[in-house]
Design an enzyme around this catalytic site. Structure first.
Site, short mmCIF file in Angstrom:
data_model
loop_
_atom_site.label_atom_id
_atom_site.label_comp_id
_atom_site.label_asym_id
_atom_site.label_seq_id
_atom_site.Cartn_x
_atom_site.Cartn_y
_atom_site.Cartn_z
CB THR A 298 -32.42 14.95 9.32
OG1 THR A 298 -32.13 16.23 8.74
CG2 THR A 298 -31.13 14.15 9.40
CG ASP B 226 -31.09 19.33 7.02
OD1 ASP B 226 -31.70 19.71 6.00
OD2 ASP B 226 -31.38 19.71 8.18
CE LYS C 92 -22.62 25.71 -19.55
NZ LYS C 92 -23.52 24.97 -18.68
CE LYS D 68 -27.96 26.82 -21.14
NZ LYS D 68 -26.69 26.21 -21.50
#
EC number: 2.7.1.11
Length: 325
Positions: free
Chosen positions: A129, A131, A215, A217
């Site tokens: 899996t 997950d 930041k 940006k």
């Protein structure tokens, strides 16, 4: 207890990169140790519908590098019924299959556990899996490949996020576990991860947003574990309402995450656990999942493997918090 001579293999539930490597390992290790091997197509549905064939080493030649599963897979509703289990058992008897190796996730191993209980069949589970939510193994087959796929996708999304100064909510798989989201966020340099183990409230979302502002940006990447109610679309809508000055986008990676060539790590894990399943049968083990913990092959009772509380290292949350300032 009757001697086991013939072993059946099936893959069930969602496909995961490395399942073919596991099929190859079970087949070759079984044949090497004197067992007959039978491949069962389309998971439990195939067991019900008699889709069984003899497997030789040639059947699994050249598949270790392939994603998906050559045995195909299905999510079987019929197997959940008493009549479906009876048909499946009749198929085992018809083909003289004495033991069953099931490669799959939580639902698949739950089915194996109940089948073993109802019909006293030797069932061995392999943790297949993406997950990583099975208890008793450090990693599941397919998890590492999927993690790398997510990171590659997020790296590309970041180019656009930075170019347009956008906030991206990237939704990843994981069902009820946040391993994929949290670790891909760390590996890709994302600003935040929203995971089931640490559900986000309004104040935390605001904190995530401030990290992006701090930041140079105005771009930001947030990785979100899939959820029917609180997925990436939900959080994107909240940001649009609460922080309308930001340009928000959503990217749901979906089934991109499942495919692709398995990494070396997943091929090795699949090979070790595949051989481990044959060793378990030879040792007389029954109804266990084969995992790898602290680099050692271990046998975990199926009832333990499917527990919903696989430990999540909360230190990872602190790692991401400190690195995303």
């Amino acid at each position: 207890m009757a001697q086991i001579k013939t072993i059946g293999i099936l893959t069930s539930g969602g496909d995961a990169p490395g399942m073919n490597a596991a099929i190859r390992a079970v087949t070759r290790a079984g044949i090497c140790n004197g067992f007959k091997i039978k491949g069962i197509y389309r998971g439990y549905d195939g067991l019900i519908n008699n889709e069984v064939t003899d497997f030789t080493t040639e059947n699994v030649s050249g598949i270790i590098m392939s994603g998906g599963t050559i045995l195909k897979t299905a999510r079987s509703m019929e197997f959940m019924t008493d009549e479906g289990k009876r048909k499946a058992y009749d198929t085992l008897v018809k083909h003289q299959i004495d033991a069953l190796v099931v490669i799959g996730g939580n639902g698949s191993l739950t089915g194996a556990m109940e089948f073993a209980k109802d019909y006293d069949v030797c069932c061995i589970g392999l943790p297949g899996t993406i997950d990583n939510d099975l208890y008793g193994t450090d990693s599941t087959i397919g998890y590492d490949t999927t993690l790398n796929t997510i990171v590659e996708c997020v790296d590309r999304i970041r180019d656009t996020a930075q170019s347009h100064e956008r906030i991206f909510f990237v939704e990843v798989m994981g069902r009820d576990a946040g391993f994929l989201a949290q670790n891909s966020a760390i590996a890709s340099g994302a600003e935040a991860a929203i995971i089931p183990e640490d559900r986000t409230d309004v104040d935390q979302l605001a904190q995530f947003m401030e990290r992006g502002i701090r930041k140079s940006k105005r771009s930001c990447i947030v990785i979100v574990s899939e959820s029917p109610k609180c997925g990436a679309l939900y959080y994107a809508d909240r940001v649009r309402n609460e922080f309308p000055q930001y340009d928000v986008r959503v990217s749901i990676l979906g089934h991109l995450q499942r495919g692709g060539r398995p990494t070396a790590h997943d091929r090795i894990l699949a090979s070790r656990t595949g051989i481990g399943s044959i060793e378990a049968i030879m040792q007389g083990q029954r109804n266990v999942m084969v995992g790898v913990r602290n680099n050692e092959v271990v046998y975990v009772p199926l009832s333990e493997a499917i527990r919903s509380d696989k430990p999540f290292d909360r230190k990872l949350i602190k790692v991401l918090d400190e690195l995303s300032i």
